[in-house]
Motif scaffolding. Structure first.
Motif, PDB file in Angstrom:
ATOM      1  N   ASP A   1       0.799  -1.227   0.000  1.00 42.77           N
ATOM      2  CA  ASP A   1       0.000   0.000   0.000  1.00 42.77           C
ATOM      3  C   ASP A   1       0.831   1.276   0.000  1.00 42.77           C
ATOM      4  N   ILE A   2       2.161   1.145  -0.213  1.00 42.06           N
ATOM      5  CA  ILE A   2       3.026   2.326  -0.237  1.00 42.06           C
ATOM      6  C   ILE A   2       3.488   2.591  -1.671  1.00 42.06           C
ATOM      7  N   ALA A   3       3.169   3.794  -2.160  1.00 36.56           N
ATOM      8  CA  ALA A   3       3.543   4.143  -3.535  1.00 36.56           C
ATOM      9  C   ALA A   3       4.993   4.591  -3.647  1.00 36.56           C
ATOM     10  N   THR A   4       5.568   5.062  -2.542  1.00 34.94           N
ATOM     11  CA  THR A   4       6.946   5.581  -2.572  1.00 34.94           C
ATOM     12  C   THR A   4       7.798   4.860  -1.525  1.00 34.94           C
ATOM     13  N   PRO A   5       8.108   3.578  -1.757  1.00 37.05           N
ATOM     14  CA  PRO A   5       8.886   2.831  -0.759  1.00 37.05           C
ATOM     15  C   PRO A   5      10.291   3.394  -0.542  1.00 37.05           C
ATOM     16  N   GLY A   6      10.859   4.021  -1.570  1.00 33.81           N
ATOM     17  CA  GLY A   6      12.200   4.594  -1.408  1.00 33.81           C
ATOM     18  C   GLY A   6      12.231   5.643  -0.320  1.00 33.81           C
TER      19      GLY A   6
END
Length: 502
Positions: free
Chosen positions: A434-439
């Motif tokens: 559910d995370i679009a920006t894991p970085g």
């Protein structure tokens, strides 16, 4: 109160290391004070970093940096620096300090540092380091035998991999210019066609290869990165293709800089294939084994170094996997004849007559002049611990690295980039669905763990996105320590998720 000349002269005896009973007693008392202070810091340290902010550390340091005009007692100074400097340092010997190729130093090496500092030998000329010169010479001989180099091999201690890589590139450049154009760079500068010279290295090679080539006047454009395969190793087929393309363009590839233990993945380039290709093409093969060279003592993984002995030159670092205090590296050369490309005689230091008389001045082998007696700490460590125990320490870090990769793969939400670590580094990312920006999430995880002092792990980029990395160099780091750090990563991520864009 005015200090007389006699009083000032008496103060000299308190601070200048001196011979005799009085000097020995002063030395013992002050080293005891330092040992007690460090022991007190170790006793009170329960995490790898205090977690203080940059501004808080600066604030604590400000009064310490007030330099007095009058002498102070060592005890006062130690008390003053204990908190702001010693406690606020990164505690690399902590089991949860697993960020960089920054090892926990072994006690024999730490104690040898005291001897090195006390003796203060300068390794440039024999008359400044009579016993030390031959300790280094014999240890170099031992190391060349260990890597299975021929009898004509040689080498010198360096500050580390960057200096050793520089020396490898320097000798490769100068030998090529001499053999290709009968041109001596040392006396005549770079030749007319130097802009055509090229070096190949892995796209994952250490930055010091490109830095060395730029400092040597060839320009960064002279370094050609070679794509890696799925194991992050230089692709030998790509090497052949690139060299052929360069030659068809009228360019002059003269060296390949292979890596034995990349910083992120610990990957080892195909040394046998590269050595065979270099032999066929007449290219210089330098191997950056600053990290991977530690496997020379491994009882279970030494076979991974097959082909290392075919390199024309190599870098080894002992302040990585031989657990030595910084700094301690070695540059080894398959044939000592190339050292003539470094030699420069100075009348006050290493006159040509010394060489004719067989006097050994190590400055002839080095790009440094004044140089530390770092060989002593390696000798003391090897003799105190033996190669078997040191090898088992290396193997233990490999075992824990494999466990870490397996445990991360087992837990949901983690993606492991190198699930079968070649050495003791593991690159991974926490990336819940559910995370679009894991970085961004991973960057914040690393920062928060460090800022709170709970664990020190590294961050790196994979395809331009932030990932996390374990670098496991402490043989005392256990599977349980790894589990606890992974738990902290998960806990921190869950707390942060609300602040990350979905």
């Amino acid at each position: 109160m005015t200090t007389t000349k006699n009083q000032t002269a008496n103060l000299f005896d308190l601070f200048v290391l001196q011979q005799g009973e009085e000097g020995a007693e002063a030395f013992r008392k002050q080293t005891d004070l330092v040992a007690d202070t460090i022991a007190d810091v170790l006793r009170g340290t329960d995490q790898p970093f205090t977690g203080l902010s940059v501004e808080e550390i600066k604030q604590q340091l400000r009064p310490v940096m007030d330099i007095p005009e009058s002498a102070q007692s060592l005890n006062e100074v130690l008390e003053e620096i204990k908190g702001p400097i010693l406690k606020n340092s990164l505690h690399v010997s902590h089991e949860k300090s697993m960020a960089h190729l920054h090892c926990p130093p072994l006690l024999p090496g730490v104690l040898a540092e005291l001897m090195i500092g006390s003796l203060n030998q300068s390794m440039d000329s024999w008359d400044q380091s009579p016993a030390a010169t031959y300790v280094e010479e014999e240890l170099i001989r031992y190391l060349t035998e260990t890597v299975k180099y021929p009898v004509e091999a040689d080498g010198v201690f360096t500050s580390g991999g960057t200096q050793s890589n520089y020396m490898g590139m320097l000798l490769a450049r100068d030998d090529f210019c001499l053999s290709q154009w009968n041109h001596r760079v040392q006396t005549d500068g770079l030749p007319e066609h130097f802009t055509k010279m090229r070096v190949l290295c892995s796209e994952n090679a250490h930055f010091s290869v490109k830095k060395s080539i730029s400092q040597l006047g060839l320009g960064e454009q002279a370094v050609i990165p070679v794509p890696v395969d799925e194991n992050h190793q230089m692709d030998p087929d790509e090497v052949v293709r690139i060299v052929e393309d360069l030659e068809s363009e009228g360019l002059l590839p003269f060296a390949i800089a292979a890596t034995c233990g990349t910083t992120d993945y610990g990957s080892i380039d195909p040394l046998e294939d590269l050595a065979e290709f270099c032999k066929q093409k007449g290219l210089w093969l330098h191997v950056d084994a600053a990290y991977g060279g530690g496997l020379l003592l491994s009882q279970e993984h030494q076979h991974k170094l097959a082909g290392l002995e075919r390199a024309d030159s190599m870098a080894l670092d002992f302040h990585k996997w031989l657990f030595q205090p910084i700094s301690c590296g070695v540059f080894l050369l398959k044939n000592r004849k190339y050292l003539r490309l470094l030699s420069h005689h100075a009348d006050y230091l290493n006159p040509a007559e010394d060489e004719e008389e067989g006097i050994l001045n190590l400055v002839d082998k080095s790009i440094q002049t004044t140089r530390r007696f770092d060989a002593l700490k390696v000798l003391v460590t090897l003799k105190t611990m033996g190669t078997s125990l040191l090898g088992s320490m290396i193997d233990r870090t490999m075992e824990v690295a494999q466990y870490a990769a397996s445990e991360l793969e087992r837990r949901p939400g983690f993606k492991v980039i190198n699930p079968s670590p070649e050495m003791s580094t593991v690159v991974f990312q926490y990336c819940p669905e559910d995370i679009a920006t894991p970085g961004e999430l991973n960057r914040k995880i690393q920062q928060q763990l460090f800022q709170e002092g709970r664990a020190v792990i590294a961050k790196t980029a994979v395809d331009g996105e932030t990932h996390l990395k374990f670098t496991l160099l402490n043989p005392r780091t256990s599977e349980n320590d790894v589990n606890e750090v992974i738990d902290e990563i998960e806990k921190t991520a869950h707390a942060l998720v609300g602040g990350i864009s979905q």
